[in-house]
Design a protein around this motif. Structure first.
Motif, PDB file in Angstrom:
ATOM      1  N   TRP A  58       0.911  -1.240  -0.003  1.00 14.68           N
ATOM      2  CA  TRP A  58       0.063  -0.157  -0.027  1.00 14.68           C
ATOM      3  C   TRP A  58       0.821   1.030  -0.540  1.00 14.68           C
ATOM      4  CZ3 TRP A  58      -4.034  -0.550   4.187  1.00 14.68           C
ATOM      5  CH2 TRP A  58      -4.432  -1.445   4.666  1.00 14.68           C
ATOM      6  N   VAL A  93      -6.319   5.458   4.523  1.00 16.93           N
ATOM      7  CA  VAL A  93      -6.646   4.237   3.871  1.00 16.93           C
ATOM      8  C   VAL A  93      -7.891   3.209   5.019  1.00 16.93           C
ATOM      9  CG1 VAL A  93      -7.362   1.574   3.658  1.00 16.93           C
ATOM     10  CG2 VAL A  93      -4.896   3.098   2.076  1.00 16.93           C
ATOM     11  N   ARG A 112     -10.734   0.048   1.219  1.00 19.09           N
ATOM     12  CA  ARG A 112     -10.260  -1.522   0.528  1.00 19.09           C
ATOM     13  C   ARG A 112     -11.229  -2.495   1.174  1.00 19.09           C
ATOM     14  NH1 ARG A 112      -7.557   0.971  -1.116  1.00 19.09           N
ATOM     15  NH2 ARG A 112      -4.775   0.532  -1.406  1.00 19.09           N
TER      16      ARG A 112
END
Length: 361
Positions: free
Chosen positions: A181, A187, A222
């Motif tokens: 990542w 995120v 995600r």
């Protein structure tokens, strides 16, 4: 094997007395104890609807034998009708699922719910004591069964501080590097099944689509989980130009690492008796947006009420909560850290000891 059941069985096994486990399967670690006996129940065609009558029959046999020998018996929900303790992790009477897929799958889902509901009511009405995993679950149980309130007690789920330790900038950097990542992008994480609408991914998807239209929205999503709708959601993401902003990771066994790498967990669930995934995110020390009706929301202090969603159907409200988190995320850190410390202190062993104390009392 359910994590809470594993924790209780392991704690009992370490006490040294005989432990009988009646189940389809158990964690291998339990079989290493010489005082643990595993009574395996087959599950025809790997179908719960076919396996549960067998589980109930075998469970009743061993429950009667154990009670006659002066032991304690703990069942889960509607899986076994015995005059003993019932530890409830999910209330079928509190939520009507919305099965997806073809007509046959939908019919099976509706039939299963009716069967589970009848079994649940019979088992809970026969139980001598019912342990709920949250006050929300306790209220759902009282409404669904009409049992005497004094028979239903609350013991919150525990945690494993060694598996979900508090993260730090260096740990987050290491986790992101191992996952590939980028270090400079925020995120958000969603963890849940994609087989029905209960976990609220449809609400999150629409909220994310609205946010990603804006050039200043610099957060990627995600998605951890699998289910009948996963491919459909992947196609929808590509069709709306979100293929780079929403990544589907499928089933993962490294959730602690994913949480350590993330900045936020989002769980707009329509029904959640407790919410262990949210609990674990908080243990790691990242904020978690969750529906106020989830059992775990009871653990949130007044300083974190801004992370609670009033209506899991309200896409606009979720967008506003996400914007608020993006704007003032660092301000939440002290309150999140305090709650994280509190949750990590209530270990699985502490939970098991408290549950057994309730039964013995």
């Amino acid at each position: 094997m359910d994590r809470a059941n594993l924790a209780l069985a392991d704690w009992l096994a370490r006490r040294g007395g005989p432990v009988r486990l009646v189940a389809y399967r158990v964690e291998d670690s339990l079989l290493r104890y010489p005082n643990v006996r595993f009574i395996r129940v087959p599950k025809p065609a790997n179908a719960y609807l076919l396996g549960e009558p067998l589980l109930a029959a075998v469970g009743r046999f061993w429950a009667a034998r154990t009670l006659a020998e002066g032991g304690q018996v703990v069942a889960n929900g509607g899986n076994c009708q015995v005059p003993a303790a019932n530890w409830v992790h999910y209330v079928h009477g509190a939520h009507t699922p919305e099965p997806v897929g073809g007509p046959l799958r939908q019919w099976k889902g509706r039939l299963s719910h009716r069967v589970y509901l009848r079994r649940e009511q019979r088992a809970l009405r026969r139980a001598r004591i019912i342990i709920a995993n949250s006050e929300r679950t306790r209220q759902d149980l009282l409404a669904a069964t009409g049992v005497e309130p004094s028979r239903v007690q609350v013991v919150y789920l525990g945690s494993d501080p060694s598996r979900f330790p508090p993260t730090s900038p260096s740990l987050r950097s290491e986790a992101r590097a191992s996952l590939g990542w980028p270090q400079d992008r925020r995120v958000a994480l969603f963890v849940g099944a994609l087989g029905d609408r209960r976990k609220g991914f449809d609400t999150l998807f629409e909220a994310w689509a609205r946010l990603c239209v804006r050039e200043d929205w610099d957060v990627d999503l995600r998605v951890v989980g699998t289910g009948a709708q996963r491919e459909e959601w992947e196609r929808a993401a590509r069709g709306r130009g979100l293929g780079e902003r929403i990544r589907f990771l499928g089933f993962r066994d490294d959730v602690p690492r994913l949480l350590a790498a993330a900045d936020l967990l989002v769980s707009p669930t329509r029904y959640e008796a407790y919410g262990l995934g949210v609990h674990e995110a908080l243990c790691v020390g990242i904020p978690a947006l969750v529906s106020r009706t989830a059992g775990v929301a009871e653990r949130y202090p007044s300083t974190l009420q801004g992370l609670l969603l009033e209506d899991p159907e309200d896409v606009g409200a979720l967008v506003r909560r996400l914007e608020e988190w993006r704007a003032r995320g660092p301000d939440l850190a002290p309150a999140v850290a305090a709650l994280s410390s509190e949750l990590r202190a209530w270990t699985w062993d502490a939970m098991a000891a408290e549950l057994v104390a309730r039964l013995e009392a």
